[in-house]
Design a protein around this motif. Structure first.
Motif, PDB file in Angstrom:
ATOM      1  N   VAL A   1       5.982  13.325  38.306  1.00  0.00           N
ATOM      2  CA  VAL A   1       4.809  14.081  37.853  1.00  0.00           C
ATOM      3  C   VAL A   1       3.546  13.420  38.395  1.00  0.00           C
ATOM      4  O   VAL A   1       3.237  12.283  38.036  1.00  0.00           O
ATOM      5  CB  VAL A   1       4.737  14.116  36.308  1.00  0.00           C
ATOM      6  N   ALA A   2       2.851  14.135  39.275  1.00  0.00           N
ATOM      7  CA  ALA A   2       1.595  13.616  39.822  1.00  0.00           C
ATOM      8  C   ALA A   2       0.436  14.152  38.988  1.00  0.00           C
ATOM      9  O   ALA A   2       0.390  15.336  38.664  1.00  0.00           O
ATOM     10  CB  ALA A   2       1.441  14.043  41.278  1.00  0.00           C
TER      11      ALA A   2
ATOM     12  N   CYS B   1      10.936  17.852  19.010  1.00  0.00           N
ATOM     13  CA  CYS B   1      11.956  16.914  19.494  1.00  0.00           C
ATOM     14  C   CYS B   1      11.318  15.541  19.630  1.00  0.00           C
ATOM     15  O   CYS B   1      10.134  15.431  19.965  1.00  0.00           O
ATOM     16  CB  CYS B   1      12.426  17.283  20.907  1.00  0.00           C
ATOM     17  N   VAL B   2      12.136  14.523  19.411  1.00  0.00           N
ATOM     18  CA  VAL B   2      11.730  13.189  19.839  1.00  0.00           C
ATOM     19  C   VAL B   2      12.415  12.919  21.178  1.00  0.00           C
ATOM     20  O   VAL B   2      13.611  13.161  21.337  1.00  0.00           O
ATOM     21  CB  VAL B   2      12.095  12.112  18.800  1.00  0.00           C
ATOM     22  N   VAL B   3      11.622  12.460  22.125  1.00  0.00           N
ATOM     23  CA  VAL B   3      12.076  12.248  23.490  1.00  0.00           C
ATOM     24  C   VAL B   3      11.911  10.778  23.849  1.00  0.00           C
ATOM     25  O   VAL B   3      10.897  10.171  23.514  1.00  0.00           O
ATOM     26  CB  VAL B   3      11.221  13.097  24.475  1.00  0.00           C
TER      27      VAL B   3
ATOM     28  N   GLU C   1       3.286  16.074  29.139  1.00  0.00           N
ATOM     29  CA  GLU C   1       4.119  16.751  28.147  1.00  0.00           C
ATOM     30  C   GLU C   1       4.611  18.105  28.685  1.00  0.00           C
ATOM     31  O   GLU C   1       5.773  18.459  28.519  1.00  0.00           O
ATOM     32  CB  GLU C   1       3.310  16.937  26.856  1.00  0.00           C
ATOM     33  N   ALA C   2       3.712  18.836  29.349  1.00  0.00           N
ATOM     34  CA  ALA C   2       4.096  20.144  29.900  1.00  0.00           C
ATOM     35  C   ALA C   2       5.199  19.996  30.946  1.00  0.00           C
ATOM     36  O   ALA C   2       6.118  20.819  31.019  1.00  0.00           O
ATOM     37  CB  ALA C   2       2.873  20.833  30.513  1.00  0.00           C
TER      38      ALA C   2
ATOM     39  N   ALA D   1       3.202  17.031  19.609  1.00  0.00           N
ATOM     40  CA  ALA D   1       2.280  16.398  18.655  1.00  0.00           C
ATOM     41  C   ALA D   1       1.059  15.798  19.358  1.00  0.00           C
ATOM     42  O   ALA D   1       0.328  15.008  18.763  1.00  0.00           O
ATOM     43  CB  ALA D   1       3.006  15.328  17.850  1.00  0.00           C
ATOM     44  N   GLU D   2       0.847  16.179  20.621  1.00  0.00           N
ATOM     45  CA  GLU D   2      -0.305  15.703  21.388  1.00  0.00           C
ATOM     46  C   GLU D   2      -0.346  14.185  21.486  1.00  0.00           C
ATOM     47  O   GLU D   2      -1.407  13.568  21.463  1.00  0.00           O
ATOM     48  CB  GLU D   2      -1.620  16.243  20.793  1.00  0.00           C
TER      49      GLU D   2
END
Ligand code: ZN
Length: 162
Positions: free
Chosen positions: A60-61, A7-9, A46-47, A38-39
């Protein structure tokens, strides 16, 4: 559509350091746009985004280890001014590209200057810092074949070839 591989986000974001000071934001630099899987992003970021959908907001911390790594004192060096031929004015905040012993490029930032020496710091400017991303997902779409071939996103709508 939920965020998953290929996906593109696009996400609006604010990035804060551990003291709550804003470091970066989509208001000043545009949304974060990337190809999921894609890293392209920090793995922990990303996770955290995985499985989310348009409209979702998340915080996200990240520890320095999940972010840009610890600061390394040995990446701070005092270099004779003579090593900067042709550069008239050198001041804090300027960046130069140098080479590591193995020949790979490294960006260093000037942190201090006196008559004889320039102090440069090769640490990433966010190394050693706790980070917090506030994110709002604004677009999730399938990557185009071209984006998949290149391994990166071509803008929010896929039209920015590069
Ligand atoms: Zn490309």
């Amino acid at each position: 559509m939920n965020i998953g591989k290929n996906c593109v986000v696009a996400a609006d974001f604010q990035l804060y350091d551990g003291q709550g000071e804003m470091i970066d934001s989509s208001e000043s630099n545009g949304p974060l746009v990337y190809l999921h899987g894609a890293e392209q992003l920090l793995p922990a970021l990303e996770a955290a985004l995985d499985g989310h959908a348009v409209g979702d907001e998340l915080s996200v911390a990240l520890t320095p280890e999940q972010g840009f790594g610890p600061r390394e004192d040995e990446l701070v060096e005092r270099v004779p001014r003579a090593n900067f031929p042709g550069v008239e004015e050198i001041g804090p905040g300027m960046r130069f590209q140098t080479q590591l012993p193995d020949g790979s490029p490294m960006i260093v930032m000037v942190t201090d200057v006196d008559d004889e020496y320039v102090t440069v710091d090769g640490n990433h400017e966010l190394a050693g810092r706790d980070l917090r991303f506030e994110l709002k997902v604004v677009e999730v779409r399938e990557a185009t074949p071209e984006e998949l071939a290149h391994g990166h996103a071509h803008g929010v709508d896929g039209s920015e070839a590069h």
